[in-house]
Design an enzyme around this catalytic site. Structure first.
Site, PDB file in Angstrom:
ATOM      1  N   SER A  72     -58.313 105.090  69.954  1.00 18.49           N
ATOM      2  CA  SER A  72     -57.778 104.774  71.042  1.00 18.49           C
ATOM      3  C   SER A  72     -57.528 103.360  71.701  1.00 18.49           C
ATOM      4  CB  SER A  72     -57.401 106.597  71.664  1.00 18.49           C
ATOM      5  OG  SER A  72     -56.939 106.233  73.045  1.00 18.49           O
TER       6      SER A  72
ATOM      7  N   ASP B 102     -50.982 112.418  65.128  1.00 16.13           N
ATOM      8  CA  ASP B 102     -50.765 111.835  66.186  1.00 16.13           C
ATOM      9  C   ASP B 102     -49.860 110.978  67.072  1.00 16.13           C
ATOM     10  OD1 ASP B 102     -52.203 110.012  68.164  1.00 16.13           O
ATOM     11  OD2 ASP B 102     -53.688 109.214  66.168  1.00 16.13           O
TER      12      ASP B 102
ATOM     13  N   HIS C   2     -54.289 113.516  67.231  1.00 17.70           N
ATOM     14  CA  HIS C   2     -54.870 112.384  68.343  1.00 17.70           C
ATOM     15  C   HIS C   2     -56.525 112.539  68.118  1.00 17.70           C
ATOM     16  CE1 HIS C   2     -54.922 108.480  70.202  1.00 17.70           C
ATOM     17  NE2 HIS C   2     -55.777 108.752  70.947  1.00 17.70           N
TER      18      HIS C   2
END
Length: 217
Positions: A86, A153, A178
């Site tokens: 991320s 995601d 995600h």
């Protein structure tokens, strides 16, 4: 020589927003031992508390973060590459370009490879552009890179845009969101091919260094 060729690749792992080194460690260790045994993973906590409801359009303490990262690498390295998830992947992806341009990590060895999970590109879709990253992606990045992208995601498009900034990237698509996914048989094939590529890259770099040192004698 054989021990150098087979040595584990030391990787500095950067977590995402509202996460921690401990959480990322737990998530990555969902991967099978056949992968983990080939990697020397070091997990680092971010130095600053997260801001409430970040939108990734602006980044605070960016230069201080880079300095903290470099100090850690000097005191605990050397490191061969980065793994980022991320927001950690966003930063990891920009580091080789900033290092190339002399804007970050100038006191540590060159970054040799990246593993980027659910990342994005500074200056890309809905992601801000810190001043130090203005030229990070000005030319395609040629170091080996592995991109892990979730079909569900929320950063899927950002991850694809980031992947396109690299030359010959290795890519794993998975059906989740995600997150750091488990690796199925097809994904494992990609991971092992990537590890073989970085082994070749590191061997070539070590050979060049050896030749340069001999030429100076």
């Amino acid at each position: 020589m054989a021990s150098q060729i087979q040595r584990k690749h030391r990787i500095l792992c950067l977590h995402g927003n509202s996460s921690s080194a401990k959480i990322l460690n737990q998530q990555v260790h969902r991967w099978p031992e056949t992968v983990l045994e080939k990697l020397d993973l070091v997990f680092l906590d971010a130095p600053f508390p997260v801001e409430e409801n970040p939108d990734f359009s602006e980044f605070t303490n960016f230069e201080e973060c880079l300095a903290y990262l470099e100090d850690y690498m000097i005191n605990n390295g050397p490191f061969d590459g980065f793994l980022g998830f991320s927001q950690g992947a966003m930063l990891s992806a920009a580091l080789p370009g900033m290092q190339r341009d002399g804007l970050a990590l100038t006191k540590v060895p060159k970054i040799k490879f990246l593993i980027l999970i659910s990342g994005g590109k500074f200056g890309g879709i809905k992601i801000g552009l810190p001043e130090l990253t203005l030229t990070a992606f000005s030319v395609p990045l040629e170091l080996p890179s592995l991109h892990i992208i979730g079909d569900l995601d929320r950063f899927r498009l950002e991850s694809i845009e980031l992947m396109e900034a690299f030359v010959d990237p290795f890519v794993i698509y998975h059906p989740e969101g995600h997150t750091i996914p488990k690796l199925d048989e097809k994904s494992l094939e990609v991971v092992f091919a990537f590890i073989e590529r970085i082994q070749e890259t590191i061997r070539a770099d070590e050979a060049r260094i050896c030749l340069n040192e001999k030429s100076k004698l």
